[in-house]
Write an enzyme that holds these catalytic residues in place. Structure first.
Site, PDB file in Angstrom:
ATOM      1  N   CYS A  40       0.818  -1.308  -0.068  1.00  0.00           N
ATOM      2  CA  CYS A  40       0.141  -0.134   0.155  1.00  0.00           C
ATOM      3  C   CYS A  40       0.948   1.273   0.033  1.00  0.00           C
ATOM      4  O   CYS A  40       0.728   2.018  -0.972  1.00  0.00           O
ATOM      5  CB  CYS A  40      -0.963  -0.147   1.207  1.00  0.00           C
ATOM      6  N   ILE A 182      -6.437  -1.462 -11.416  1.00  0.00           N
ATOM      7  CA  ILE A 182      -5.243  -0.996 -11.537  1.00  0.00           C
ATOM      8  C   ILE A 182      -4.511  -0.491 -12.988  1.00  0.00           C
ATOM      9  O   ILE A 182      -3.923   0.339 -13.085  1.00  0.00           O
ATOM     10  CB  ILE A 182      -3.956  -2.090 -11.125  1.00  0.00           C
ATOM     11  N   HIS A 437     -24.051  23.001   2.206  1.00  0.00           N
ATOM     12  CA  HIS A 437     -24.251  23.664   0.738  1.00  0.00           C
ATOM     13  C   HIS A 437     -23.510  24.488   0.460  1.00  0.00           C
ATOM     14  O   HIS A 437     -23.243  25.631   1.206  1.00  0.00           O
ATOM     15  CB  HIS A 437     -25.936  24.174   0.717  1.00  0.00           C
TER      16      HIS A 437
END
Ligand SMILES: Cc1cc2nc3c(=O)[nH]c(=O)nc-3n(C[C@H](O)[C@H](O)[C@H](O)COP(=O)(O)OP(=O)(O)OC[C@H]3O[C@@H](n4cnc5c(N)ncnc54)[C@H](O)[C@@H]3O)c2cc1C
Length: 450
Positions: A40, A182, A437
């Site tokens: 990772c 990937i 928002h």
């Protein structure tokens, strides 16, 4: 030397387990033969996302005029991108080492080999000619790239993701074998930098089990950007820079300065004495129960080694589950109901829970609500001419069971839907929350309310 827990592998599964176990007051030894952080941090999630960010920035600058901003002759420096990637990785791996040291984990750099298990269940491990014993063992050895037996492939200088992440020279053309996550992330990167990219996918769609409608939209987007797709084609041979394909008996040859394999990964279950324990294997990796326990009660397996999800966040969550169980903290075990899966292309796709196709195949009725991303004011403001879709899937009783989003920043939004799925929310409950928002995330509320 006897420890409460010995952990083989220092990737997201191993280092998370080590830290958690040490925090529980357990004595921990962690073995890592390469670099802490595993695939990772060193050659997966973080390096790809670091490079993809540079590519995205370059793309944005090239298209700045869409936003009334002029940028003359933008350019990039690949060796510097690679150097920056190395710097990011170094910083993060140093952080992990520091955390582990701070919480008292004994980290051993070396290849661990299981020696066996005594009658009282104690596990024996050897590393760097030193013998260790442990009451519990966590197997976190991860996965490796699959190199398919394509005739001629082994005689060529092909890339897997590992080599592609180190290249300092941009190939003029690239043939990517495999249109999974990937493969598509690398297609995105090299396409942004100007390489001629071809993607060959054997099944009838890119991105595996990702929502069919969204992956089709993404493919169309990349086809517009110049990526060539060969869907339903099987690679039959590779000779030097030539890749031979076949579909329905018809042959085709592609030329690529480089060939990149994106043909999947398989768990690492060999080479470290696993056979001495005789734990049960599944079809894909190591068999575990919901607490990540293998067929031996004091041996656990977490992360890619189970061959189940092959994602870093699954690996770390499984590690936390295993450690909780060892520490006697119980819980319900691992839930796979709401594990997000992301494709970090530009635009991104993020999905969590069930897809329509999956439910249809199982004969489970569902209802689907969808809205174009441009219904979000913020998305419209920041994505000139951008396309995207938010799709929510509900079971017959109205419970949210799946969510799929195409459009930036889908990766950052999907967890809202993931929490709603895990908590069994219905559309009204999800829409009753106050979303800030203007944010792109409002699209989830708008779609639920639709
Ligand atoms: C190009 C690429 C991009 C990716 N992008 C993402 C992404 O964006 N998001 C995501 O969630 N996942 C992504 N992944 C997948 C992710 O990297 C893995 O799911 C994750 O690393 C699995 O963690 P792990 O701890 O199970 O194994 P690994 O990270 O593979 O770590 C296992 C470690 O065990 C060590 N080891 C093995 N055997 C021994 C031994 N006998 N003794 C000592 N050490 C040993 C290895 O050296 C390795 O460091 C990507 C993968 C690749 C290849």
């Amino acid at each position: 030397m006897k420890y409460d827990i010995a952990i083989i592998g220092g990737g997201p599964a191993g280092y998370t387990a080590a830290e958690q176990a040490a925090k529980e007051g357990l004595s921990v030894v962690l073995y890592e033969k390469n670099a802490l952080g595993g695939v990772c941090l060193n050659e997966g999630c973080i390096p790809t996302k670091t490079l993809l960010y540079s590519a995205k920035l370059y793309d944005s600058i090239k298209h700045a005029s869409k936003y009334a901003v002029q940028a003359e002759n933008p350019s990039f420096d690949l060796p510097k991108m690679i150097a920056r990637k190395k710097k990011v990785v170094k910083k993060l791996t140093a952080g992990i080492r520091m955390k582990l040291t701070d919480c008292g984990v004994e980290t051993v750099t070396g290849e661990a080999v299981i020696q066996g298990r005594t009658d009282d269940g104690t596990l024996a491990i050897a590393c760097n000619d030193t013998a260790y014993q442990a009451s519990h063992l966590l197997l976190c050895t991860g996965s490796e790239a699959i190199v398919p037996p394509i005739p001629g492939l082994s005689d060529t200088d092909f890339w897997t993701s590992r080599e592609a992440l180190k290249t300092k020279e941009l190939p003029a053309s690239l043939v990517i074998i495999g249109g999974g996550v990937i493969g598509m992330e690398f297609a995105s990167f090299f396409n942004s930098l100007g390489a001629e990219v071809s993607v060959v996918e054997m099944t009838d769609k890119i991105l595996g089990a990702t929502d069919r409608e969204l992956s089709g939209m993404l493919q169309a987007e990349y086809a517009k950007k110049g990526v060539k797709f060969y869907i339903g084609y099987k690679v039959t041979a590779v000779h030097g820079k030539e890749v031979t394909l076949e579909k329905d008996g018809e042959g085709l040859t592609l030329k690529g300065e480089k060939i990149l394999l994106g043909t999947g990964r398989r768990p690492v279950v060999k080479g470290f004495g696993l056979e001495t324990l005789g734990v049960e294997l599944s079809r894909s990796g190591i068999q575990t129960n919901q607490y990540m326990q293998t067929s031996l009660p004091n041996v656990y397996a977490c992360g890619d080694i189970t061959g189940f999800s092959l994602l870093a966040h699954t690996a770390s969550s499984e590690a936390e589950t295993a450690v909780r169980h060892i520490a006697g903290k119980g819980g319900n075990g691992m839930s796979y109901k709401a594990i997000p899966g992301i494709v970090y292309t530009n635009p991104e796709i993020a999905g969590v829970g069930k897809t329509e196709e999956e439910l249809q195949a199982a004969g489970i009725p569902c209802t689907v609500k969808k809205l174009p991303m441009a219904f979000s004011g913020r998305f419209a403001a920041e994505n000139e001419g951008g396309n995207g879709l938010c799709k929510l899937i509900f079971s017959e009783d109205g419970t949210l069971v799946g969510a799929h989003i195409l459009g930036n920043p889908a990766s950052e939004l999907i967890i809202t839907a993931g929490i709603a799925i895990e908590k069994g929310m219905k559309a009204e409950e999800l829409a009753s929350f106050v979303f800030p928002h203007p944010t792109v995330g409002e699209i989830i509320k708008l779609t639920a309310d639709n």
